[in-house]
Structure formats: structure tokens, C-alpha cells
Design an enzyme around this catalytic site. Structure first.
Site, PDB file in Angstrom:
ATOM      1  N   SER A  46       4.583  -7.391  -1.731  1.00 13.11           N
ATOM      2  CA  SER A  46       4.356  -7.441  -0.291  1.00 13.11           C
ATOM      3  C   SER A  46       4.848  -8.768   0.260  1.00 13.11           C
ATOM      4  O   SER A  46       4.572  -9.823  -0.327  1.00 13.11           O
ATOM      5  CB  SER A  46       2.870  -7.262   0.016  1.00 13.11           C
ATOM      6  OG  SER A  46       2.617  -7.271   1.401  1.00 13.11           O
ATOM      7  N   ALA A  47       5.538  -8.733   1.394  1.00 14.42           N
ATOM      8  CA  ALA A  47       6.164  -9.944   1.942  1.00 14.42           C
ATOM      9  C   ALA A  47       5.156 -10.993   2.381  1.00 14.42           C
ATOM     10  O   ALA A  47       5.368 -12.194   2.185  1.00 14.42           O
ATOM     11  CB  ALA A  47       7.057  -9.565   3.133  1.00 14.42           C
ATOM     12  N   HIS A  48       4.043 -10.560   2.977  1.00 12.97           N
ATOM     13  CA  HIS A  48       3.153 -11.547   3.588  1.00 12.97           C
ATOM     14  C   HIS A  48       2.312 -12.314   2.584  1.00 12.97           C
ATOM     15  O   HIS A  48       1.585 -13.239   2.952  1.00 12.97           O
ATOM     16  CB  HIS A  48       2.260 -10.888   4.649  1.00 12.97           C
ATOM     17  CG  HIS A  48       1.128 -10.075   4.114  1.00 12.97           C
ATOM     18  ND1 HIS A  48      -0.169 -10.537   4.099  1.00 12.97           N
ATOM     19  CD2 HIS A  48       1.075  -8.827   3.598  1.00 12.97           C
ATOM     20  CE1 HIS A  48      -0.971  -9.606   3.599  1.00 12.97           C
ATOM     21  NE2 HIS A  48      -0.228  -8.563   3.279  1.00 12.97           N
ATOM     22  N   GLN A 102       0.159 -10.246  -5.955  1.00 13.85           N
ATOM     23  CA  GLN A 102      -0.403 -11.601  -5.932  1.00 13.85           C
ATOM     24  C   GLN A 102       0.371 -12.565  -6.823  1.00 13.85           C
ATOM     25  O   GLN A 102       0.414 -13.770  -6.562  1.00 13.85           O
ATOM     26  CB  GLN A 102      -1.876 -11.562  -6.345  1.00 13.85           C
ATOM     27  CG  GLN A 102      -2.799 -10.957  -5.309  1.00 13.85           C
ATOM     28  CD  GLN A 102      -2.893 -11.790  -4.039  1.00 13.85           C
ATOM     29  OE1 GLN A 102      -2.582 -12.984  -4.018  1.00 13.85           O
ATOM     30  NE2 GLN A 102      -3.329 -11.157  -2.953  1.00 13.85           N
ATOM     31  N   CYS A 134      -8.795  -6.692   2.611  1.00 12.79           N
ATOM     32  CA  CYS A 134      -8.877  -5.302   3.040  1.00 12.79           C
ATOM     33  C   CYS A 134     -10.321  -4.803   3.072  1.00 12.79           C
ATOM     34  O   CYS A 134     -10.599  -3.758   3.633  1.00 12.79           O
ATOM     35  CB  CYS A 134      -8.049  -4.421   2.107  1.00 12.79           C
ATOM     36  SG  CYS A 134      -6.310  -4.910   2.017  1.00 12.79           S
ATOM     37  N   THR A 160      14.198   4.697   9.750  1.00 10.94           N
ATOM     38  CA  THR A 160      15.008   3.501  10.001  1.00 10.94           C
ATOM     39  C   THR A 160      14.279   2.270   9.485  1.00 10.94           C
ATOM     40  O   THR A 160      13.105   2.041   9.783  1.00 10.94           O
ATOM     41  CB  THR A 160      15.293   3.350  11.503  1.00 10.94           C
ATOM     42  OG1 THR A 160      16.003   4.502  11.952  1.00 10.94           O
ATOM     43  CG2 THR A 160      16.120   2.102  11.776  1.00 10.94           C
ATOM     44  N   THR A 182       0.829  -1.206   0.000  1.00  7.40           N
ATOM     45  CA  THR A 182       0.000   0.000   0.000  1.00  7.40           C
ATOM     46  C   THR A 182       0.861   1.253   0.000  1.00  7.40           C
ATOM     47  O   THR A 182       0.637   2.187  -0.780  1.00  7.40           O
ATOM     48  CB  THR A 182      -0.950  -0.003   1.207  1.00  7.40           C
ATOM     49  OG1 THR A 182      -1.866  -1.104   1.084  1.00  7.40           O
ATOM     50  CG2 THR A 182      -1.739   1.291   1.296  1.00  7.40           C
TER      51      THR A 182
END
Length: 347
Positions: A163-165, A143, A290, A201, A71
Site C-alpha cells: 500500500s502506498a500510504h 508494513q 482500521c 481507468t 485491501t
């Protein structure tokens, strides 16, 4: 009750490789921006992860900008760019675009001006995979990453997001991938991290998990693990189609992600199905995660030309390499049992 997780497009189970990398990163005390030994160790860990993500994407390390997720990456790429998209895009993309690109009932998007367009590589709800036009400015690769083979450097894109997840990494970390020489104006300004394009950071623990997950996902793809997933998806659809004549399978005439099945049963609300499946021990979705909790029809399906009633009856089942044939068959039997009761009530 034993639970069966069939909502991989919402988020994937955390990979063992990602968990191990994150635990290792927790013991790295330094800030990646510090020049002392501890800082250099943290920097090295982060750059290793950047190289892992880049290799899995078919990109170069310096082209990967770590963010808090897809996002944020979409906002970084799209804000103020005057980009056009279709109604099937994720809300994170649609929020920044003029939504006027046509899409047909099979989910295929038409583009006349690729340099000012955003076109997803694969849809999270239907699984439909697009043929991306050359010179496209932006694509949501989230995706598709780890499920189908592609290389950023071969797609001819200016920007892409991941996106990692969605591939076995942790939640809360993603990346913007940019074509070399692209001018990306930082939205978060401060210490000049991420090559001056995303200050703050870096989430070293999440980034380490992301890198390990991306590397492991690439191995799964190379080994053909997702071919078996596609076979299970087809078994599921055939089992349902044989006994549920009113059910419509979305996008099955198009190329789709190997793990995704979206089907409509007009008159039977998607959120009702989700609750009935949940009570039976199955985690599935009525659309994008979402949008969970919002009682409204899928914008993507409406954009494809389905009616509000049809779109409101959508159920998405998305599986992964850990899914077994007995899982999908037990789900099919439970769904068909509930569908039979639904038909009986309707008379």
C-alpha cells in the site's frame, strides 16, 4: 499545542517526492489506455511508476498490478482460494481465510502447508517480523515495505500486497504483486486494464505518487535511516521500562520492525491511553487504524495468547525517519506521568 505524530504504521506523512510526482501527473491529460500521443504520455508515466514500485519490491514491472489499496489487492489474491491464516493477520486478509494457523506468544506463526497459507511479513500492531516459509502462497508485505530489506523474487511467494500510504505515498492506491505465470481472475471486469486482471481507468495521479514514494523509500533504506529509527524506538522502550514495571512489551524477544513498539499495561484501557496521549499532543494508536473507534480487544494479541484485559490495554507507538529523540522522550515523560496517575487511582 504542538503536535507530535507517532502513528506511522497507520499512515505516513506524504513524501515531498510523492507530492511533486502527483502534481506533475495532474497536468497529464491523457487516458493510459488511449493510443494517441496524450494517452501514450499517460501510459509512460504509469509504467515508470510501475517500474519504480517493482524495483523497490525486488520484482518485475509486469508482476505489479495496481489497485485501490492493499485491501483490494488482498481480495484479488485470496477470494475463493481456500487459504489458511493466523489470527494476527490484518482483517483485510483474515476476511478471506480460514483462521486456524497457530501463533505463539512471541508472534511467530507455524505453517505446515505453505502453498495454501497466508503469512504476513510484519505485523502492523506488534511489528513482529516472520521468517516466511518457501513456497508460501500469500504474504501481506504492507508494513515491511520500505522499512526492512527484502525482495519479492527471493521470498518464494506466489502473491504479495503493498500500500502506498504506508511508505510516504498517497492514500487510495496499492498493488498486488504476483509470481510470473500466476493465474489471477479479475474481480473488476470492463476495459481489461492492468493486463486484464483489474479493470477500470487507473488512478494515474496516485500511481505516480506511489512510484516516487517507493523509490525514495528504497533510498532511505539503503542509507540506513531506519537503523536510527530503531535506536529511537529502543530509547523509548528503555525509558518506559525503567519506571513502569507492570508494562509488557509485546514481541521484543522476536525480530521486529525497527519503528514499532506495542506495550500492554493491564487495567489501563488502550483507548483511554490514546485519548490521554492525544490531549498531550501525541498521535498514537491502540491497534490497527482500521479498527479505531471499536471498543474491543486486539484480535492479534488475543491470538498470541494474551488475555482480553491485557490485549485491551495495548498501546502502539510507531515512528519514522522524521521522528527525533526529543519527540520520543517527551512522549515517554507524558505517558509515564499519566501511568503514575493511573496507578495512584488504582491504589
Amino acid at each position: 499545542m504542538a503536535r507530535t505524530y507517532l502513528d506511522w504504521n497507520a499512515t505516513t506523512p506524504l513524501r515531498a517526492e510523492a507530492r511533486a510526482a502527483m502534481i506533475e501527473a495532474m497536468d497529464v491529460v491523457g487516458n493510459p489506455s488511449s493510443v494517441h500521443s496524450e494517452g501514450r504520455a499517460a501510459k509512460a508515466l504509469m509504467e515508470r511508476a510501475r517500474a519504480q514500485v517493482a524495483a523497490a519490491l525486488g520484482a518485475e514491472g509486469q508482476d505489479v498490478i495496481f489497485t485501490s489499496g492493499a485491501t483490494e489487492a488482498a481480495a484479488l489474491a485470496l477470494a475463493g482460494q481456500g487459504v489458511h491464516c493466523a489470527g494476527v493477520e490484518h482483517d483485510a486478509v483474515r476476511s478471506w481465510c480460514a483462521e486456524d494457523l497457530p501463533v505463539d506468544r512471541a508472534g511467530r506463526i507455524s505453517v505446515e502447508d505453505p502453498g495454501h497459507a497466508a503469512v504476513q511479513l510484519a505485523n502492523s500492531e506488534t511489528g513482529v517480523v516472520q521468517d516466511l516459509p518457501e513456497g508460501l502462497y500469500f504474504s501481506d508485505l504492507t508494513q515491511a515495505f520500505g522499512k526492512i530489506p527484502f525482495a519479492f523474487n527471493w521470498l518464494g511467494l506466489t502473491c504479495g500486497i503493498v500500500s502506498a500510504h504506508k511508505l510516504g505515498g498517497p492514500k487510495g492506491v496499492g498493488a498486488l504483486v504476483v509470481k510470473r505465470g500466476t493465474d489471477i481472475a479479475a474481480q473488476l471486469k470492463g476495459g481489461g486494464q492492468e493486463m486484464g486482471r483489474r479493470a477500470g481507468t487507473e488512478n494515474l495521479i496516485g500511481i505516480a505518487g506511489f512510484g516516487a514514494a517507493a523509490e525514495a523509500a528504497s533510498r532511505d533504506l539503503e542509507r540506513g535511516n531506519w537503523d536510527q529509527v530503531e535506536k529511537l524506538r529502543n530509547i523509548l522502550e528503555n525509558a518506559i521500562a525503567d519506571r513502569a514495571n507492570e508494562t509488557i512489551f509485546v514481541g521484543n524477544e522476536s525480530r521486529r520492525l525497527p519503528n514499532t513498539s506495542c506495550f500492554l499495561t493491564p487495567g489501563w484501557k488502550g483507548e483511554t491511553q490514546v485519548m490521554q496521549m492525544d490531549l498531550g499532543g501525541f498521535a498514537v494508536s491502540a491497534g490497527s487504524a482500521c479498527s479505531s473507534g471499536k471498543v474491543k480487544s486486539s484480535a492479534a494479541l488475543v491470538a498470541m495468547g494474551f488475555s482480553e484485559e491485557e490485549a485491551g490495554s495495548a498501546l502502539r507507538v510507531s515512528i519514522g525517519p522524521d521522528t527525533r529523540e526529543e519527540d520520543v522522550m517527551r512522549f515517554a515523560e507524558h505517558w509515564l506521568k499519566c501511568e503514575g496517575k493511573h496507578r495512584a487511582r488504582r491504589g
